[in-house]
Structures are given as C-alpha cells and as structure tokens.
Design a protein around this motif. Structure first.
Motif, mmCIF file in Angstrom:
data_model
loop_
_atom_site.group_PDB
_atom_site.id
_atom_site.type_symbol
_atom_site.label_atom_id
_atom_site.label_comp_id
_atom_site.label_asym_id
_atom_site.label_seq_id
_atom_site.Cartn_x
_atom_site.Cartn_y
_atom_site.Cartn_z
ATOM 1 N N LEU A 168 0.828 -1.196 0.000
ATOM 2 C CA LEU A 168 0.000 0.000 0.000
ATOM 3 C C LEU A 168 0.869 1.255 0.000
ATOM 4 N N ALA A 169 1.875 1.249 0.873
ATOM 5 C CA ALA A 169 2.714 2.438 1.011
ATOM 6 C C ALA A 169 3.471 2.702 -0.289
ATOM 7 N N ILE A 170 4.030 1.639 -0.879
ATOM 8 C CA ILE A 170 4.802 1.821 -2.110
ATOM 9 C C ILE A 170 3.893 2.240 -3.253
ATOM 10 N N LEU A 171 2.743 1.598 -3.316
ATOM 11 C CA LEU A 171 1.795 1.906 -4.383
ATOM 12 C C LEU A 171 1.401 3.383 -4.329
ATOM 13 N N LEU A 172 1.133 3.849 -3.123
ATOM 14 C CA LEU A 172 0.684 5.231 -2.993
ATOM 15 C C LEU A 172 1.803 6.224 -3.300
ATOM 16 N N THR A 173 2.996 5.984 -2.743
ATOM 17 C CA THR A 173 4.063 6.952 -2.981
ATOM 18 C C THR A 173 4.470 6.943 -4.449
ATOM 19 N N TRP A 174 4.434 5.768 -5.033
ATOM 20 C CA TRP A 174 4.810 5.701 -6.436
ATOM 21 C C TRP A 174 3.678 6.258 -7.303
ATOM 22 N N GLY A 175 2.472 5.744 -7.070
ATOM 23 C CA GLY A 175 1.335 6.069 -7.932
ATOM 24 C C GLY A 175 0.993 7.545 -7.919
ATOM 25 N N LEU A 176 1.017 8.136 -6.718
ATOM 26 C CA LEU A 176 0.587 9.524 -6.631
ATOM 27 C C LEU A 176 1.627 10.481 -7.212
ATOM 28 N N ASN A 177 2.862 10.037 -7.266
ATOM 29 C CA ASN A 177 3.892 10.946 -7.755
ATOM 30 C C ASN A 177 4.356 10.605 -9.162
ATOM 31 N N ALA A 178 3.815 9.529 -9.714
ATOM 32 C CA ALA A 178 4.290 9.062 -11.013
ATOM 33 C C ALA A 178 4.159 10.151 -12.072
ATOM 34 N N ALA A 179 3.012 10.825 -12.075
ATOM 35 C CA ALA A 179 2.773 11.834 -13.107
ATOM 36 C C ALA A 179 3.779 12.973 -12.976
ATOM 37 N N THR A 180 4.026 13.395 -11.735
ATOM 38 C CA THR A 180 4.970 14.494 -11.512
ATOM 39 C C THR A 180 6.371 14.079 -11.948
ATOM 40 N N VAL A 181 6.746 12.872 -11.557
ATOM 41 C CA VAL A 181 8.075 12.384 -11.910
ATOM 42 C C VAL A 181 8.226 12.338 -13.422
ATOM 43 N N LEU B 15 -3.548 14.588 -13.806
ATOM 44 C CA LEU B 15 -4.238 14.802 -12.539
ATOM 45 C C LEU B 15 -5.555 14.051 -12.506
ATOM 46 N N PHE B 16 -6.278 14.135 -13.633
ATOM 47 C CA PHE B 16 -7.575 13.476 -13.720
ATOM 48 C C PHE B 16 -7.437 11.968 -13.518
ATOM 49 N N TRP B 17 -6.476 11.380 -14.219
ATOM 50 C CA TRP B 17 -6.329 9.932 -14.113
ATOM 51 C C TRP B 17 -5.877 9.515 -12.712
ATOM 52 N N THR B 18 -4.978 10.325 -12.136
ATOM 53 C CA THR B 18 -4.543 10.003 -10.782
ATOM 54 C C THR B 18 -5.739 10.056 -9.823
ATOM 55 N N GLY B 19 -6.541 11.124 -9.978
ATOM 56 C CA GLY B 19 -7.733 11.268 -9.132
ATOM 57 C C GLY B 19 -8.686 10.114 -9.319
ATOM 58 N N LEU B 20 -8.899 9.744 -10.579
ATOM 59 C CA LEU B 20 -9.828 8.663 -10.867
ATOM 60 C C LEU B 20 -9.330 7.348 -10.272
ATOM 61 N N ALA B 21 -8.015 7.112 -10.435
ATOM 62 C CA ALA B 21 -7.453 5.872 -9.904
ATOM 63 C C ALA B 21 -7.616 5.836 -8.387
ATOM 64 N N LEU B 22 -7.395 6.984 -7.774
ATOM 65 C CA LEU B 22 -7.538 7.077 -6.330
ATOM 66 C C LEU B 22 -8.979 6.779 -5.917
ATOM 67 N N PHE B 23 -9.914 7.375 -6.643
ATOM 68 C CA PHE B 23 -11.337 7.190 -6.371
ATOM 69 C C PHE B 23 -11.725 5.719 -6.490
ATOM 70 N N VAL B 24 -11.320 5.120 -7.611
ATOM 71 C CA VAL B 24 -11.685 3.728 -7.856
ATOM 72 C C VAL B 24 -11.028 2.816 -6.804
ATOM 73 N N GLY B 25 -9.732 3.089 -6.553
ATOM 74 C CA GLY B 25 -9.026 2.281 -5.564
ATOM 75 C C GLY B 25 -9.689 2.371 -4.205
ATOM 76 N N PHE B 26 -10.036 3.561 -3.849
ATOM 77 C CA PHE B 26 -10.692 3.794 -2.564
ATOM 78 C C PHE B 26 -12.018 3.041 -2.502
#
Lengths: 921, 252, 231
Positions: free
Chosen positions: A433-446, A472-483
C-alpha cells in the motif's frame, strides 16, 4: 545544497546509488513523507489485524459458549445408528463425545435450610439402594398413562431414610443439566469450592446457582430433593461456560447440575418427559482444528438425523450476531483509517511535489551531465519507492503498536480472550500500500519532471513542473476507484463502499468548491484594499500572499479542511451518539420486563414496584391475534414442503401469532413517519404499523387488515406508519390499534421496569411472584450490560480515533506549511532588505494564516454539518450539534493554522536577512 | 585619472563636502566550521552623496560582505559605520529597517523579485511598505517601468520575463521610492554583455538624474570603469581608491 | 451501518419476549374456515344457545396445526355428520394460563354459549407456578361460568414426568379437588392415550399432531356420551 555528482555509470546501480544519496541528503523530509503515508497504513493494518484476532477469539469463545465443537440436540435420545457412527468417530481418534441432558424440573429445598450439615450425609449415602425398584407412585389420579419410570417414592413409607415430602418445602422451578465427567470440553465451570468434581460424579450430588442458593438459604452440604432423590449440594455454581444453551421455561430458571449417571434414578426421565438430549463433540486436537472436517461431520449428522427438531450446531456458526456487529463496527473503523490514509496521501503527494519542484535545478544539472529522461524517471521513481518502503516499515510498526493497544482495549471492554498474532498478509499489505501510494501519486509528476528539457529548466523559464490536467484526472480517478474497491471489500458490500466513497468524494469536492470561492473572494478583496494605512498594506499583502500561491494554498487548505472536517464530523457523531446513549442512561434504563400481568393486578404490582423504590411504569396491553385478511383477501397457507428454511420462516412471519396493543397516544420512543396518529378519542378502527414491519408485509396507509382474536374478527384501516427507537427499552409493538378496536379483547399487560441497584431484583421477583404467581419477570440486566460493553468499547475507540486524526491533521499541516518555507524565507529576507519591519512581516503572515483559518472554519462547519447529518442518518442516530460544538470547531479551525504556521515560521522571523537569503538558496 | 591610496584618515581632497557614510576600521568575521573566519580586516572609507562606487575584488575578498554591512543587513564585528555622523551599530532592527525603506534601494545579482507578484506589484512594493496608497504606488511604478521601457511587461510574473527584463524591474523597484543610496550586488552578473550594458545604462542614468548614491559590487572591470569611483578589495582590505577624472573634475 | 445493528439489539429482546410470552403458541393457519356465528347482539331467547366453548391453551388451540385439525373442530364435524345442532367454538390461546383465561372470560362468554369445556392450567404447571393461585383462578373461572348459567366441563391436565412426582401429584390433585368442590363434570385427562406416544405427537413430544387430535376428539365425544351431555 550539495549537488549530487554524476554517477560513474548510468546503469541501474549508479541510479540507485544516486537515489540513495538524494534520499540521505534530504532524510528529514523523506522521513516526513514516509510518516504521512505510514499513519493511514498503520491504521489499516492495526484494524485488519485486530478484526482477525477478534474473529478468532469469538470463534474460540463460541466453542466455550457451546462447550464443544459440534452440538447435537434433540427431544429424544439419538437413534442407535447415529450413536454408533459417533462411537466410530471416537474410535478413529477424531472426536471426543460427551452426553448431556437439559430439562426443567421442580427442586424442593429442605424445610430447615440451615439444618446442621452433619445430620444429613447419612441419608444421602443411603439413597442409592432405596431407589432401585421402580414403582408407580406419582400418579395422583386414575390416570390412563402408564408409567414405566423408576421411582423410589413408593418406598418412602417403608424406608425412613428416603426423602419424604414433609421434610421439604414447596418445590421451585429449576433448569437441570446432567453432565458426564468429560464436561466441559471448552471453558471452565467456576464453582465454590473450586474443585467441583470432588464428590460429584458417582454420588447423589448436585450443584446450584449461587443466586438460587442465596434465595433459598441453601449451603454446600445441604440436601435438596429432586424427583425421588435426595441430593447433597457439593458446590455452588459461579459461572458456567455453556450457560445459554437450553430453551423453554427452563432457560429462565436457575441452574442445577447433577451427574449424568443419576439423572435416570431421579425418576424424572422416561415416558412423558420433556428433556433435551445433547451430544457434544470435540475434536481431538483443538489447536489444529480442521474446519472442513467439522463442517463434514456436521453435514453427515444432519443427513443422518432427518428428524425434525434435531439441531446440529458447529461452533463456527455460533454467535453470528456478535460477529456481524463486530464486522460492521470494524468496517466503520476501516473507513476512518482509509480516510487517514487519504489525508496522509494528500499531504505526502503535495509535499513530494514541492520537493520535486525544488529538485528541478538538480535535474537540469544531471541532464547536462548526460542523464536521459529515462534515468531521471528511474532515479525519482526509486526515490519514491524508497519513501514507500520507509512508509511501509513505519506503517507496520505503527500498526503493530496500535493493534496491541487496541487489543488490550477490546480485551478489557468486551471481556474477550484475544491472542496476539500478525499475519504475513498484513506485512505485504503494509508495504504494498505504502509503495503503491508513494509511487502512484507521484508518477505523473516524476514523468513530467523527466520530460522537461535541461534548457527549460536552466533558463529558469519553467518555475514549476508542468502537470497536465489529464494526468491529474487519471490520478484522481485511480484514487477514487481504488478507494471504492478497498471500501467495498472491507464492507463486503458495493453499496456501503459506494455510499462511503461518494460521501467522501462529495465532501472533498464541496471543500474544493468552497475553497476556490473563498480564494476568489480574497483576491477580489485584496484588489479593493488600496488605502495607504498600514492595516490596508498588511491586509492586502496577507491576502495576496495567500491568493498568489494558489497551488500551495489550495493544497494545504484542502488538506486542512478535509482533516478538520473529518475530525469534527467524528466528534459531532460521537457526541450525537453519546447523547443517544445518555437518553437511555443506565439508571433510567428498564432492566426488567414483566409479562403476563392481568389488568386487575396492575395496581398491586405498581405498589410493589413503589415499595422497591422503582417508578411505577405504564402497562401496555398485549392482545394475541392472528392476521387473516389483508384488504379483505384471505391469506392462504402456502404449500411449503420442500421450501427452504428461510422461505418457511418468511411465510411464518405472516402467519404467526402477533402481539397487538392499543393506545391513545404514542410513547416517547415512537415517531410517526407517514400518515397521522389518531386523536386520543378516536372511535374508528384504526391501525398504526411499524415501518420495517409494514415494508416486510408490503402494507401501506389505506390498506385494511383483519385479525382473528380468539375467534372474533377485528378489522381496521392503516392510518399511520411509525418508527420505533428500540434503544428505549420500552415495550413496543409492531401493530397498534385504537382502543375501540381492542379494549374488550382478551389481553394481558406487559411493562418494563427500571429497578436499581440490580441486587434488588431477586427479592423483588420473589415478592412479586408470591403475590402474583402468573406474572413472569425477565431480567435484562445481563444483556444490557453486554450491549453497554460493546457501546463503551465503540465510544472509547471513537474518542481515541478522533484524537489520532487530530494529531495526523496537525502533523500534516505542519509539514504542508513547512513545504513553502524556502519561498517564505526568501520573501521575508527581501521584505526586510526593502525595509519592512519585523512586526509588519509577522502581521502579513498572521493575516494569511487567519484567513486560512477563517476559510477552513467556515468550510469545515458547513461540510462537517452536512456529512455528519448524512452519516448520522445512515447510522440511525439523531443528529445533534450544539453551539459549543460549533464554537469548538470554529476555534480549532481558526487557531490551528495560525498556531502551526507561526510555530513553523518562528525561525524564519527570528533569522537575519543574510541568513534567510542564504537558507533560501 | 588620478590615484590615491585609501587611507583611514579621510582624503582631504574630498572633505569639502560632508561624507554621507563614514566607514571606520571595519572588521567582520564569521564562524566557519567552528573557527572564526575574518572576512574584513579593517576597512575605512568615506562615501559622498551622488557618488557611484564600484567595489571589486576576487571571490572571498569581502566585497559582498562590505556591501551588506553598509546596507545594515548584517552586524559589524568591530569598527564603525557612521551615517551622517550617526553610528549605525547602535540602531535596532526597526530603525535599520526604517532607514532602508526610506533611503535605500537594492539590486541583487539574481534579481530577487517576489515570484508571486507581477512586475508592477514588485515595483510598487517599496512604496507600499512606505505606506503609499495602492493607486499612487501603482502610478509611480508604471512611470518607472515606462522609463525603463518595460511597461508592456508590467502585468507579467517574474518567470515570464527575461533576465534583463527582470533586472530592470529590480532596478525600478530599487529606485521607486527615490532612495538616497542604492546597493547593487553584481547586478549584471547573470546577464549577457549587451543586456549588461543596457542595465548598467539604466542604473547610471537614474544615478545621474536623481543624484542617488550607487554602491555596486562587481567583478567586471568594464563595469567598474564606468563608475565614478572604483575601490578594489583584496583579502579583506582596501587596495586603492580610484576616482575617475570626470568625478575629480566635478569635485574640484 | 454498524451502529444501527448494535442499537437494534433491543429489538431482539422484544422478540425474545414475544417468544417467551407466546412460548408454545403458533397455532392454526389463518385460514379459519369456521362459519362462526357472527356476534349475535340479540339476547338469548332468540337462538337457543347450542355452542360448546372450548377454553384452553395450545392443546385446545391445536399448536402448529390448522384450526380445522384441532379437536374442537373435529367434534363439531362429527356432530354435524350426526345431524346434531351443537356447535363448537375454539377459544384456545397458546401459552395461556388460568389467569389469562379468567381475564378473557367476558370476551368469550357470549349468550350463545351453552357449555364451557375448560382445559387450562398446563402452562401454570410448566412455569412452576405456586399452585394455590392456579387453584383460586380455576375456582373463579368456574364460579363465573356457572353464574352466567353455563354448564362447565373440566378436563384434567398432567405435567411432563420431569417435573417430579411431588409437584405432579399436587397439580393433578388440584383438578380433582376443584371439580369436587364446584360439582363440575371432570374428564380425568385430556391427553389420554395420546400423551407420551411419539406417533401421536409433534416432535416436541408435548403437543398432539393431527392424529393425536383425532383421538382426543374421539375420547372427548365418548366422555360426553358417557356423561350424557349434548344429546
């Protein structure tokens, strides 16, 4: 800043080394990022683990409550075939078995209860020989019923030592349990004296509930009469593991235990007896229980015992209610921790983005040194993964600490025996979970950072990493769906998960909308304040500072409002909930139910209640009726043979006998939700139904119902639908009719009484039954205590959670405010160089932070009010919010950013111009 | 071109006019790695109204440190700076700040514009700090930007401007409140030669027009030569005090 | 959501109470087919009272059976076949006690009732009630029926063996003594030839099944004949 050196080789190892160097260089900030994510992860881990432990212990407790793994109960002894089969199981070394009998009977205490113990043992020991011959003695009249059971009473005239009626008092109803030496398979029988087996098996002995002994003035060593036997009391029962087994009237009567072997000699068994025969099975190795084997055995037994009224229960199915409740409570907590995770994720993502922005220059240099976009991407992805690993580690540690704390809390409050364990799945989940979040949420910025050309960076033309709206949209959507998926999995329900996700997303969007509006308003105001007064200057610049740093302001306003909203929502809910519970405060809560009261007994009973210091309650008439027609149409008995048990139960719900009541006015626990309750003097035949009940039967206002009341038809029209607050512990009825319709019908009265302290109950019960033997008293104290225990645990956990949420909020806030520090330092230095005074600078920041506080408090008040109301409605508690609560929210939201902001920036204000200039570089 | 040694005793040639700033035996040391590092080792100097002074020297010679001490951005370790005869080290931070906002302007090598402010807002800032009303400050800022021919960029944010444009905004900001003194720390250091010239022209023009004292740190000799006075530093001491003929003539 | 579930526990209590108070009820399906005379508000003289009222508990009500399968309905069927004018009315309530019957007397003692067949008290006994009060209730019931001009027939009831010889004896004696004191026709045991025989009872071992009810009906009819009631 030490610029990382060019890696010796561009291979993966070099990149990893470089990532590690950056990681170490900024270890303080990395620690913050990791902690932000670890809090939510820790909560999830702790709760999941705790839930597992509780489930496991409930299963163990269920074993104790059944005192077995499998229990077979029937009204007759098991057929020989099954008995043989069970014996085979034993021979195969799979199961132990034990037999048990449970039945109600009448126990006669000795006339002189406190007879010196020495005078009786002899009569007891002489008993076995006296009861050897069966004879017919108990038939009082020329009964046509043949009696084949043994009875020693016939011998009493001849044998002076046998117990005679004359030496014993009026018998009282008791619940007999005859046990074999293997009893109990699980749990422990607590007695005084402790060694209950001594002198019990193989003797004419018995053990009684302490309450019964006290009520009758009996002691260990006294002799009581049961059936035709005189039994010596060898111990008093303090606690019994499988107490709840056994139904009927006996279940309410005090327990008496006798050895299985003498049960037959009491003369109570045999033709015409109403006895529950139990066979208990226990696996040979309870530590390594094969659940499938238990299910198999149970299935086989069910198949063999095609006799109605035989119940086969495996411990795994016991206590579905408690398990269900805990599951649901846990879901609530898992949701809260998901929110904590979300908060942490927002904080982490925001501050990592700031960090990456600051890394642009380094990236530019690295690119010039020959690292390609792919290398940059790999470098910062590795950094994110590193943060994730650290976060997972922290989360796991926190999770272990939290679940250990939670375990002891639950253990104390719910009296559960919990075993500590940590499943490897949780370790995986934590890191994943921790790796997924730190990686996933910052992937677009990176990726955007890596895609920048060195020229863009070094020319200074790109002040920020450009983020595409799409990313941003896709990250938000992924977060929403994951949640949503996580929530739905935790709740085992798409609907509940969806409800939660939508409420939360709605809340966040609402916050965002409010914040954008507020920022717009601030910009407008800043534009309008142009006067030359110092105040105007401070206001203008404070607001401008807030508005111009739009991305940063948005981030921490959002983090702040969501955090504080959640905390205050939790708090509002908790207080609403506590208020609810207080309505039914212990001292006022009825703990006794009186049933079968006759109308002419009401005054007398009220007097007895008054004598015992209770408040005389209202008595509610109870009329038994059977529903025959709905809207003039007769209800048909359906052919249900072969239908599922559930279908039969549903059908029975319609056909079963109902308890109706009549009344002029509603009691305090009832609320009419549609239609109108009749006026006190209504002479029409009107019906008011409970909402759920009406739904189940598909009835609505305007429908007519006809009941058969001991042969008389009574028909009425539904004119209102009510909801009932069952927590009131008031007697309530699904179906209420006008007095006109029912007052002449055969009826009894029921009521609930609050009698405190509970120690009075026994004497009260005796006093009541002496005068009104037909009245039954049901003591709810224990059930109430259990409910209170669960509620207490729930409340305590809620409180702890609210505090932890607050701490997380503060922590993340401090971090988020800190992330703009570099820029703030630069600005402070510049303003000072331009001759701005210290206090003016502080005043500007105060304006900014107070504005943040104002926006936050307004948003929080509105949004948490709304969310609180929505969730309260879901949880079916009355939503209340007081002025004090509002003030509290307002102050918290107002002072929090101010205090934290000042604290975080104190060093900046104190430092000299040169120092700030240096630090901002 | 005439050369005089920079002696602590004020040069008699220029004492006809009262010095604006008087620097007497200035020492400054920092703690570096736990040991005191002496940057300035006794600097004495007189500064007169309307002068333009170039402080030059190699990296670490102490020129930037001297500048920030003169501007009151840092505290002296030993020695004195007198402003119109008033010892500045006795001033508290508020007094220093008041002085800076009333009489001092700054130009930095890396411009130091407020990133979240437009060019216009950046220029208005010192005026606002002085307590001007927003509209007036705006008008004055527009005039200055006009003067520096970057008015069309007035509503752009720093990152949308080129280096030269940014520095011109910084100069406008420095002059906005008509200060007595302008401290410039390598104002052309980040700019290409052509732009450097433009920026320098702007600075000197205003210096001339407004009779502002300009004290500039630079390592660019061509820049230094355009100033009326050139003071090279070496290892924390003044090497010499070179006055241009033009200035000499004016003084005489 | 979770709270709702916890808070709905009290509902369980209420259901529990429903179950307890109705402990052995669950009677006929709602398809009560009887052509029962609708309440005749007219005074007695108009129709000659020819109804036999069966007052009792689950044994009379026909626990878990259709009302048509309970013995009062079987008796009426038999009378109908024989062309007799007599009718029966089932006023059995599962779980009812002597006190309950006493309090509902006014509801059931309608003018058309000629005879009251009283079979009550089993639940008093099963609850271990002090029998003095049950006895008092029985006496009041009988007195009131007799005062209303009804003939009273009382059936004896016996408790399960596990209640012990002492209590069972006292219980049985109660019926004997009350019958004697109030000169009531007494049928010694309602469940004669039925009690304790698995084939004639439901799985609970205490409530007769339809076959059991047929035997009860036969026995009651025989008893009526023997006592020359309902010609």
């Amino acid at each position: 800043m030490t610029a990382p050196q060019r890696p010796t080789s561009q291979d993966a190892q070099g990149i990893t080394k470089l990532a590690w160097r950056i990681f170490w260089r900024y270890r303080g900030r990395m620690l913050f990022f990791a902690t932000a994510i670890a809090v939510g992860v820790g909560f999830l881990i702790a709760l999941g683990n705790l839930l597992d432990s509780i489930n496991g212990s409930i299963a163990r407790q269920a074993r104790t409550l059944m005192a077995a793994d499998i229990s077979i109960s029937s009204g007759q002894p098991l057929p020989p075939k099954t008995q043989t089969w069970i014996k085979d199981l034993e021979k195969k070394g799979e199961f132990h078995s034990s037999k048990m009998l449970i039945f109600p009977s009448m126990l006669a205490p000795p006339k002189q209860a406190l007879l010196s113990p020495s005078s009786r043992p002899s009569s007891v020991s002489s008993q076995p020989s006296a009861s050897s011959k069966p004879s017919i003695a108990s038939k009082p009249s020329a009964s046509s019923r043949p009696s084949t059971h043994p009875s020693s009473l016939a011998a009493r005239a001849k044998d002076p030592k046998s117990p005679s009626f004359e030496n014993f008092r009026t018998p009282i109803l008791v619940n007999i349990k005859a046990v074999q030496p293997t009893y109990p398979f699980y749990g422990a029988l607590e007695t005084t004296p402790k060694a209950w087996r001594k002198g019990f098996f193989g003797h004419h002995a018995c053990m009684l509930d302490r309450s019964l002994a006290e009520q009758q003035g009996l002691r260990v060593g006294d002799t009581v009469r049961l059936g035709v036997l005189a039994l010596k009391i060898t111990a008093l029962i303090e606690a019994e593991p499988d107490q709840l087994t056994g139904g009927g009237f006996g279940a309410l009567a005090p327990r008496v235990m006798i050895p299985f072997d003498i049960a037959r000699k009491t003369g109570l068994l045999g033709f015409g007896s109403r006895v529950s025969y139990r066979t208990l099975l226990k696996t040979m190795d309870p530590q390594r229980t094969d659940l499938r084997r238990i299910a198999d055995v149970k299935k086989t037994l069910r198949a063999q015992l095609q006799i109605p009224n035989i119940r086969v229960t495996a411990y795994t199915e016991a206590q579905p209610t408690i398990r269900d409740i805990l599951q649901r409570v846990a879901i609530f907590f898992i949701f809260v921790s998901l929110v904590a995770l979300l908060l942490g994720a927002i904080g982490m993502a925001a501050s990592v983005t700031t960090f990456l922005n600051e890394q642009m220059e380094t990236v530019g240099i690295l690119r010039c040194m020959g690292l390609g976009p792919r290398d940059i991407s790999a470098l910062y992805t590795r950094l994110c993964v590193g943060i994730g690993i650290l976060g997972g580690l922290f989360g796991l540690t926190l999770g272990i600490a939290l679940s250990a704390a939670g375990l002891s809390l639950v253990q104390n409050l719910m009296n559960l025996q919990l075993a500590w364990s940590l499943h490897w799945v949780y370790i995986l989940e934590s890191f994943g979970l921790a790796i997924l979040l730190t990686w996933g949420l910052n992937a677009a910025t990176v990726r955007s950072l890596a895609a920048l050309s060195p020229q863009e960076i070094l020319s200074g033309r790109q002040s920020q990493i450009p983020l595409s709206r799409r990313a941003l949209f896709w990250t938000g959507l992924a977060l929403f769906v994951g949640f949503f998926l996580y929530a739905a999995r935790a709740a085992l329900s798409l609907w509940v998960g969806g409800f939660f996700t939508l409420t939360l997303s709605g809340m966040i969007l609402l916050c965002l909308l409010f914040i954008l509006l507020a920022l717009g308003a601030c910009a407008w105001i800043a534009q309008r304040i142009q006067s030359s007064s110092p105040l105007a200057f401070v206001l203008r610049h404070g607001l401008r500072q807030l508005v111009r740093q739009r991305a940063r302001s948005l981030t921490y306003l959002l983090a702040l409002t969501i955090g504080v909203t959640l905390i205050s929502t939790l708090q509002i809910l908790q207080q609403s909930f506590e208020a609810e519970v207080q309505i039914t405060r212990y001292n006022k809560m009825p703990n006794l139910f009186l049933i079968d009261v006759q109308r002419e007994q009401v005054e007398g009973i009220k007097q007895i209640i008054r004598d015992f210091g209770g408040t005389p309650p209202t008595f509610n008439p109870l009329v038994r009726a059977r529903l025959t027609h709905i809207n003039g149409k007769k209800i048909q008995r359906k052919a249900l043979r072969g239908a599922s048990l559930e279908a039969r139960m549903r059908a029975n719900a319609i056909r079963r006998e109902y308890n109706l009541t009549y009344k002029r006015t509603l009691n305090e626990s009832e609320t009419v939700v549609s239609g109108r309750f009749w006026k006190a003097g209504s002479t029409k035949m009107e019906i008011s139904l409970e909402q759920r009940w009406a739904q189940r039967l598909g009835l609505a206002i305007g429908d007519t119902m006809r009941f058969d009341i001991v042969g008389q038809p009574v028909e009425g029209t539904i004119t209102s639908i009510r909801t009932i607050n069952w927590r009131s512990f008031l007697p309530n009825f699904f179906v209420v009719m006008t007095p006109t319709a029912l007052q002449d019908a055969p009826q009894q009265l029921i009521t609930s009484v609050a009698l405190h302290p509970p120690s009075k109950i026994a004497t009260f019960q005796r006093a009541l039954v002496r005068r009104y033997p037909n009245v039954s008293v049901i003591d709810l104290g224990r059930v109430i205590d259990l409910v209170r225990g669960v509620l207490g645990a729930f409340l305590a956990a809620m409180r702890v959670l609210a505090w932890v949420c607050l701490a997380i909020g503060l922590f993340i806030l401090a971090g988020t405010l800190g992330m703009g520090q570099r820029e703030r330092r630069e600005k402070v230095a510049l303003m000072r160089a331009l001759g701005c005074q210290y206090r003016t600078l502080v005043a500007i920041d105060v304006v900014e932070f107070v504005t943040i506080g104002l926006i936050t408090s307004v948003v929080v008040m509105v949004v948490s009010w709304g969310t609180g109301a929505v969730i309260a409605q879901q949880m079916q508690i009355a939503f209340q919010i007081t002025a004090a609560q509002l003030l509290q929210i307002l102050l918290t939201a107002l002072l929090l950013p101010f205090g934290v902001g000042m604290l975080v920036n104190a060093q900046t204000y104190r430092a000299g111009v040169q120092e700030n200039l240096r630090r901002s570089e | 071109m005439q050369t005089t040694t920079a002696q602590p005793t004020a040069p008699t040639a220029t004492s006809t006019k009262e010095a604006l700033m008087e620097v007497i035996d200035l020492h400054k040391s920092y703690l570096s790695g736990g040991r005191p590092l002496e940057i300035l080792k006794g600097v004495s100097l007189h500064i007169y109204r309307g002068e333009s002074i170039a402080l030059t020297g190699a990296s670490g010679s102490g020129k930037s440190t001297l500048l920030s001490l003169l501007a009151g951005l840092d505290r002296v370790t030993q020695g004195q700076i007198l402003l119109r005869g008033d010892a500045m080290q006795a001033w508290d931070e508020d007094r220093l700040a008041r002085w800076r906002r009333e009489e001092v302007g700054f130009v930095f090598q890396d411009f130091r514009l407020v990133k979240s402010f437009t060019a216009l807002e950046n220029v208005s800032l010192p005026l606002e700090i002085l307590g001007w009303d927003g509209q007036k400050a705006r008008q004055r800022a527009e005039e200055l930007l006009e003067h520096l021919s970057i008015l069309p960029r007035a509503h752009h944010f720093p990152h949308q401007l080129s280096g030269g444009e940014q520095q011109r905004v910084a100069i406008a900001r420095a002059y906005a409140h008509r200060p007595l003194l302008i401290f410039a720390d390598e104002p052309t250091g980040n700019l290409d030669p052509e732009t450097s010239q433009q920026v320098l022209d702007s600075l000197l023009n205003i210096n001339d027009e407004e009779q502002t004292t300009l004290i500039m740190v630079t390592h660019d000799m061509s820049v230094a030569q355009r100033m009326k006075r050139h003071i090279p530093l070496r290892a924390g001491r003044l090497e010499e005090d070179i006055r241009s003929a033009k200035d000499e003539g004016a003084k005489a | 959501m979770p709270l709702a579930t916890i808070l709905r526990w009290p509902l369980l209590f209420c259901l529990l109470i429903g179950t307890l108070s109705a402990c052995k009820k669950q009677q006929p399906p709602p398809t009560a087919p009887q052509a029962r005379p609708q309440d005749t508000p007219r005074p007695r003289p108009i129709t000659k009272p020819q109804t036999v009222l069966f007052l009792g508990d689950s044994l009379t009500a026909g626990y878990q059976l259709a009302k048509t399968e309970a013995f009062p309905a079987l008796i009426q069927e038999s009378w109908q076949k024989a062309g007799k004018p007599w009718k029966t009315r089932n006023s059995g309530i599962s779980g009812d006690t002597t006190a309950g019957v006493l309090s509902r007397l006014s509801w059931v003692l309608k003018p058309d009732v000629h005879t009251v067949f009283l079979a009550i008290g089993g639940n008093d006994g099963l609850r271990g009630t002090n029998l003095d009060s049950s006895r008092a209730n029985l006496e009041k019931i009988i007195t009131r029926c007799q005062k209303a001009g009804k003939t009273v027939v009382m059936a004896g009831i016996q408790l399960p063996t596990n209640y012990g010889p002492d209590y069972r004896k006292r219980f049985a004696e109660m019926y004997e003594q009350v019958a004697k004191a109030h000169k009531v026709v007494r049928m010694p045991f309602l469940l004669k030839d039925v009690a304790g025989i698995p084939a004639l009872n439901l799985a609970d071992g205490i409530h007769p099944n339809p076959k059991g009810h047929q035997i009860i009906a036969k026995n009651v009819l025989a008893f009526f004949q023997e006592k020359a009631l309902f010609p």
